[in-house]
Design an enzyme around this catalytic site. Structure first.
Site, mmCIF file in Angstrom:
data_model
loop_
_atom_site.group_PDB
_atom_site.id
_atom_site.type_symbol
_atom_site.label_atom_id
_atom_site.label_comp_id
_atom_site.label_asym_id
_atom_site.label_seq_id
_atom_site.Cartn_x
_atom_site.Cartn_y
_atom_site.Cartn_z
ATOM 1 N N ASP A 50 43.218 55.812 46.765
ATOM 2 C CA ASP A 50 42.485 56.813 47.542
ATOM 3 C C ASP A 50 42.656 58.245 47.040
ATOM 4 O O ASP A 50 41.897 59.114 47.411
ATOM 5 C CB ASP A 50 42.884 56.740 49.025
ATOM 6 C CG ASP A 50 44.371 56.976 49.245
ATOM 7 O OD1 ASP A 50 45.086 57.181 48.248
ATOM 8 O OD2 ASP A 50 44.811 56.945 50.402
ATOM 9 N N ARG A 280 43.052 61.006 55.749
ATOM 10 C CA ARG A 280 41.881 60.476 55.051
ATOM 11 C C ARG A 280 40.608 60.896 55.745
ATOM 12 O O ARG A 280 40.620 61.490 56.819
ATOM 13 C CB ARG A 280 41.989 58.944 55.027
ATOM 14 C CG ARG A 280 43.102 58.429 54.131
ATOM 15 C CD ARG A 280 42.624 58.324 52.706
ATOM 16 N NE ARG A 280 41.445 57.482 52.666
ATOM 17 C CZ ARG A 280 41.470 56.168 52.503
ATOM 18 N NH1 ARG A 280 42.618 55.565 52.315
ATOM 19 N NH2 ARG A 280 40.352 55.457 52.512
ATOM 20 N N TYR A 288 52.142 54.998 53.890
ATOM 21 C CA TYR A 288 52.940 54.189 52.960
ATOM 22 C C TYR A 288 54.304 54.039 53.608
ATOM 23 O O TYR A 288 54.967 55.049 53.886
ATOM 24 C CB TYR A 288 53.114 54.896 51.618
ATOM 25 C CG TYR A 288 51.890 54.865 50.746
ATOM 26 C CD1 TYR A 288 51.605 53.757 49.956
ATOM 27 C CD2 TYR A 288 51.023 55.956 50.692
ATOM 28 C CE1 TYR A 288 50.491 53.735 49.145
ATOM 29 C CE2 TYR A 288 49.906 55.937 49.882
ATOM 30 C CZ TYR A 288 49.644 54.828 49.112
ATOM 31 O OH TYR A 288 48.540 54.803 48.312
ATOM 32 N N PRO A 364 51.818 52.799 43.761
ATOM 33 C CA PRO A 364 50.633 53.614 44.023
ATOM 34 C C PRO A 364 50.911 54.937 44.739
ATOM 35 O O PRO A 364 50.005 55.728 44.930
ATOM 36 C CB PRO A 364 49.781 52.700 44.893
ATOM 37 C CG PRO A 364 50.707 51.759 45.539
ATOM 38 C CD PRO A 364 51.940 51.683 44.717
HETATM 39 P P1 FAD Z 1 41.061 47.165 39.154
HETATM 40 O O1 FAD Z 1 40.659 48.177 40.142
HETATM 41 O O2 FAD Z 1 42.050 46.137 39.537
HETATM 42 O O3 FAD Z 1 39.720 46.471 38.670
HETATM 43 C C1 FAD Z 1 39.711 45.292 37.923
HETATM 44 C C2 FAD Z 1 38.353 44.642 38.052
HETATM 45 O O4 FAD Z 1 38.309 43.559 37.144
HETATM 46 C C3 FAD Z 1 38.099 44.079 39.444
HETATM 47 O O5 FAD Z 1 36.820 44.456 39.875
HETATM 48 C C4 FAD Z 1 38.217 42.576 39.238
HETATM 49 O O6 FAD Z 1 37.358 41.839 40.086
HETATM 50 C C5 FAD Z 1 37.803 42.422 37.798
HETATM 51 N N1 FAD Z 1 38.381 41.253 37.142
HETATM 52 C C6 FAD Z 1 39.634 40.821 37.191
HETATM 53 N N2 FAD Z 1 39.793 39.743 36.425
HETATM 54 C C7 FAD Z 1 38.600 39.488 35.873
HETATM 55 C C8 FAD Z 1 38.114 38.502 34.993
HETATM 56 N N3 FAD Z 1 38.889 37.552 34.502
HETATM 57 N N4 FAD Z 1 36.820 38.539 34.650
HETATM 58 C C9 FAD Z 1 35.987 39.489 35.129
HETATM 59 N N5 FAD Z 1 36.397 40.442 35.971
HETATM 60 C C10 FAD Z 1 37.683 40.449 36.324
HETATM 61 N N6 FAD Z 1 46.333 52.813 43.798
HETATM 62 C C11 FAD Z 1 46.554 53.975 44.398
HETATM 63 O O7 FAD Z 1 46.467 55.016 43.727
HETATM 64 N N7 FAD Z 1 46.852 53.996 45.749
HETATM 65 C C12 FAD Z 1 46.922 52.823 46.492
HETATM 66 O O8 FAD Z 1 47.216 52.839 47.672
HETATM 67 C C13 FAD Z 1 46.691 51.606 45.877
HETATM 68 N N8 FAD Z 1 46.727 50.431 46.538
HETATM 69 C C14 FAD Z 1 46.431 49.262 45.914
HETATM 70 C C15 FAD Z 1 46.415 48.054 46.607
HETATM 71 C C16 FAD Z 1 46.061 46.862 45.994
HETATM 72 C C17 FAD Z 1 46.033 45.576 46.776
HETATM 73 C C18 FAD Z 1 45.719 46.873 44.626
HETATM 74 C C19 FAD Z 1 45.295 45.584 43.928
HETATM 75 C C20 FAD Z 1 45.760 48.077 43.921
HETATM 76 C C21 FAD Z 1 46.114 49.272 44.554
HETATM 77 N N9 FAD Z 1 46.138 50.496 43.879
HETATM 78 C C22 FAD Z 1 46.394 51.646 44.504
HETATM 79 C C23 FAD Z 1 45.950 50.566 42.465
HETATM 80 C C24 FAD Z 1 44.564 51.002 42.070
HETATM 81 O O9 FAD Z 1 43.640 50.361 42.895
HETATM 82 C C25 FAD Z 1 44.462 50.622 40.631
HETATM 83 O O10 FAD Z 1 45.402 51.357 39.865
HETATM 84 C C26 FAD Z 1 43.078 50.879 40.087
HETATM 85 O O11 FAD Z 1 42.120 50.195 40.833
HETATM 86 C C27 FAD Z 1 43.045 50.411 38.642
HETATM 87 O O12 FAD Z 1 41.755 50.338 38.218
HETATM 88 P P2 FAD Z 1 41.334 49.253 37.153
HETATM 89 O O13 FAD Z 1 39.878 49.453 36.962
HETATM 90 O O14 FAD Z 1 42.237 49.332 35.981
HETATM 91 O O15 FAD Z 1 41.634 47.836 37.813
#
Ligand code: FAD
Length: 696
Positions: A50, A280, A288, A364
């Site tokens: 967020d 928010r 947290y 996070p």
């Molecule tokens: P992600 O956002 O994880 O995106 C990965 C994408 O890849 C997803 O859409 C998924 O569906 C897709 N995917 C996965 N595997 C495959 C595959 N094999 N084939 C095709 N698509 C695939 N960060 C904060 O800053 N504050 C928070 O409070 C916080 N809470 C979080 C809570 C949870 C449950 C999670 C999972 C993460 C949290 N984060 C938080 C971390 C933050 O969301 C991530 O750091 C950020 O989203 C990273 O972005 P990303 O694009 O690298 O990965």
């Protein structure tokens, strides 16, 4: 059985979270033939990340949607520190500004990840003319790199098999369902969801479930999160370990008498652990909460099925007592065990890359996960795009790992310190060596804020950044790349002379922004507003006092060299394209605006003429007092001499690549020789697709 369909694509992005969408945005803005697939059937709607740092908002501004963030997000202004007093009761011990004052024209904001993904989707659609959209419910099943082709610029050496999933396969198991809670965990529709998100609830892929497709790609970018399939397919690993600390997260509308509930707060209780409050949008608050009662077993893992919203909330109530805390509406909740890990490599053969959570994971709480993930692909996307277009040499791709792996390492180190600050209880007295001193906490928090703003990012020397210093992170680069990058480094002495020309424009950092006036119409512009993410390099010519005959002669000579047929500018520009289609030149002079004339005092190349559009009035600016918005004092703030000026090169991602003297044209030419695929003199540039200027 019919044979699977086969196709070629320049760039295939796996995963449409924040990192993947940022990569796709670059492809859209640069006109690249790209696809983005995600195994889920909808984007997320609530929960997860967020926090949006000021650097991220600057990046959104360069892509064209910062205004949506600014309007909708909650602007964080203040942090309150709450600690136990002598009686062990929590009280407010300090307040500090949330964003370090003066680091950016934006301040830190908060808004859920789902909204940010929404804006990306809209932006990608607009800039790609609807040619790039997230293909949902699509899963990659195999990835093979043909090593014999990786050095061939025109080859498609990466083959990926994709399978279209059934609706059931593409719908992730909900944590909420698993824990029998009635609250959604972020993938279900939120009550607070905006109407324009509804389209995402409908699956878009028209392909029949089970259909396979073989895709041949020039480049693949794996942005598929912490459990990255791409990383495993490459045989790469994350190194590091999980910690013993378990945290709960809840997005609620609180009912409370705690006075600072609308401020960001760090609350340390005497005995019950700590809590972070993040106000928010939509009356919501994120908490947290340290879960002291949940401890990992002998294997180091905590049993997450035992964690319920009730358990998390009771912990929060204990920490915040004697204040009362309750809620009726919970939008999302989760619990996590901090794992601080980093990928051993960020790419294979500079053909398949990993970004975001796929190569670094951490807690996070510092709000860095999403920001750093997006900034990874903001660093990588334009490089892949310009190499694909034949504008840049392929070896610039080695700078992705060298620039971003160090950032990930810094982040994990920062996260380690930051998490400890929350986890260790306050010192009971001077003799309590275990506890943390609250003054130290405050100082560390303020330093942490600077790091978290994203403004400290300082890229090391390479063929994209001309500076001295140690090559920051070579990892397992090939000898060829290492040699190239070492050659790019310049001596300390030479670098200090260059940097002295613009003392406040540090090479390797993003260009800070100050207001200047349009020469043509007196409108004040923040200089960053002119640095759009359209894939163009920019030469910012600090022309100095253009009314001095001597200085004008220097500027004229510089421009004559730029205009010569053998110059790097002419050679890189395709014959049928405008002179600013690959490298854009912006001029900032220091003479009084009203005494200077665009057409009289500035050579044509600084405001090029087009037979259909006339002169370009958007390129020359004066460092002068505006009618309504004060004085940006750009020369002073940038530390540039008002008489003599200097030349600055800014990369397409707004990072400063080069500072040099106006007279030192050869040096500037060397910079572009180092990173561009310049055709020999007299040979027409062969670039298939060229960025169209994004109108502002
Ligand atoms: P992600 O956002 O994880 O995106 C990965 C994408 O890849 C997803 O859409 C998924 O569906 C897709 N995917 C996965 N595997 C495959 C595959 N094999 N084939 C095709 N698509 C695939 N960060 C904060 O800053 N504050 C928070 O409070 C916080 N809470 C979080 C809570 C949870 C449950 C999670 C999972 C993460 C949290 N984060 C938080 C971390 C933050 O969301 C991530 O750091 C950020 O989203 C990273 O972005 P990303 O694009 O690298 O990965």
């Amino acid at each position: 059985i019919s044979k699977p369909k086969e196709s070629n694509v320049d760039v295939l992005i796996v995963g449409a979270g924040p990192a993947g969408l940022m990569a796709a945005a670059w492809m859209a803005h640069c006109g690249i033939n790209a696809r983005i697939v995600d195994k889920r059937n909808a984007k997320i709607f609530t929960g997860q990340a967020d926090g949006i740092t000021c650097r991220t908002i600057e990046i959104f501004d360069s892509l064209g949607f910062a205004d949506r963030v600014w309007k909708e997000a909650l602007h964080l202004q203040e942090i309150s520190m709450w600690n136990p007093n002598a009686e062990g009761v929590i009280h407010r011990s300090d307040r500090i500004p949330d964003t370090v004052i003066g680091v950016s024209r934006f301040q830190q904001c908060v808004l859920n990840q789902g909204r940010i993904e929404r804006w990306f989707i809209d932006n990608i659609k607009k800039y790609s003319n609807d040619t790039i959209s997230v293909e949902r419910g699509v899963l990659p099943e195999s990835l093979v790199i043909d090593e014999s082709k990786v050095e061939d610029d025109d080859a498609y050496p990466v083959t990926v098999t994709l399978r279209t999933l059934t609706e059931e396969e593409a719908t992730p198991v909900q944590a909420a369902t698993a824990s029998k809670s009635v609250v959604s965990d972020g993938l279900f529709r939120s009550n607070l969801m905006q109407e324009d998100d509804e389209a995402d609830l409908l699956r878009k892929t028209q392909t029949r479930p089970g259909t396979e497709e073989i895709v041949h790609a020039k480049y693949v970018i794996g942005c598929d999160g912490a459990r990255s399939w791409t990383r495993r397919a490459l045989g790469l690993e994350l190194e590091g370990e999980a910690t013993d600390y378990i945290w709960g997260v809840m997005d609620i509308i609180p009912i409370t008498d705690f006075p600072d509930i609308r401020n960001r707060c760090a609350v340390h209780s005497a005995e019950n652990g700590s809590l972070m409050v993040i106000p928010r949008e939509n009356r919501m608050v994120r908490l947290y909460i340290q879960l002291k009662e949940v401890v990992p077993d002998a294997s180091g893992r905590a049993d997450r099925s035992k964690i319920t919203p009730d358990l998390i909330f009771r912990a929060a109530q204990k920490i915040i007592a004697p204040y009362k805390l309750d809620y009726e509406y919970c939008d999302w909740w989760t619990a996590y065990q901090i794992g601080q890990r980093i990928g051993n490599s960020f790419d294979v053969h500079n053909r398949v890359f990993l970004a975001g959570d796929a190569v670094h994971t951490h807690s996070p709480k510092a709000g860095q996960g999403m920001n750093v993930s997006m900034q990874d692909t903001f660093n990588l996307g334009w490089k892949v795009a310009l190499v694909t277009k034949g504008i840049c040499k392929r070896d610039i791709l080695a700078t992705y790992q060298s620039e971003r792996r160090r950032i990930a390492q810094d982040l994990i180190e920062f996260d380690h310190k930051f998490s400890r600050l929350f986890l260790v209880g306050p010192a009971k007295d001077m003799m309590d060596a275990e506890g943390i001193d609250m003054e130290e906490f405050k100082r560390a928090f303020m330093r942490g804020n600077m790091f978290a703003s994203g403004m400290q990012v300082d890229y090391g020397p390479s063929n994209l950044v001309v500076k001295a210093g140690d090559w920051c992170e070579q990892g397992d680069r090939s000898e060829k790349s290492a040699k190239l990058l070492t050659e790019a480094k310049i001596s300390d002495e030479k670098f200090s002379k260059k940097q002295a020309l613009a003392t406040e424009i540090p090479v390797g950092k993003r260009l800070a922004s100050f207001k200047v006036l349009s020469q043509a119409d007196a409108r004040p512009w923040h200089i960053q507003e002119r640095l759009k993410a359209d894939g163009r390099f920019r030469i910012v010519l600090f022309a100095g006092n253009i009314l001095s005959a001597q200085q004008k002669a220097r500027v004229d000579k510089f421009c004559a060299k730029l205009d010569a047929p053998e110059s790097f500018l002419q050679r890189i520009t395709p014959a049928d394209k405008a002179i600013d289609s690959v490298i854009d030149i912006l001029t900032i002079h220091s003479s009084p605006r009203r005494d200077t004339e665009l057409l009289r005092d500035f050579p044509d190349i600084l405001h090029p003429f087009d037979h259909h559009l006339g002169w370009d009035y958007t390129k020359v600016y004066a460092d002068d007092v505006s009618y309504h918005e004060g004085f940006g004092d750009a020369y002073k703030n940038y530390g540039v001499d008002k008489e003599r000026g200097c030349v600055v090169v800014v990369r397409p991602d707004q990072y400063v690549a080069y500072v040099g003297d106006i007279d030192d044209f050869e040096d500037l030419e060397n910079y572009f020789e180092g990173c561009l695929r310049l055709p020999a003199v007299g040979v027409a540039q062969d670039i298939s697709i060229v960025t169209e200027t994004v109108s502002s």
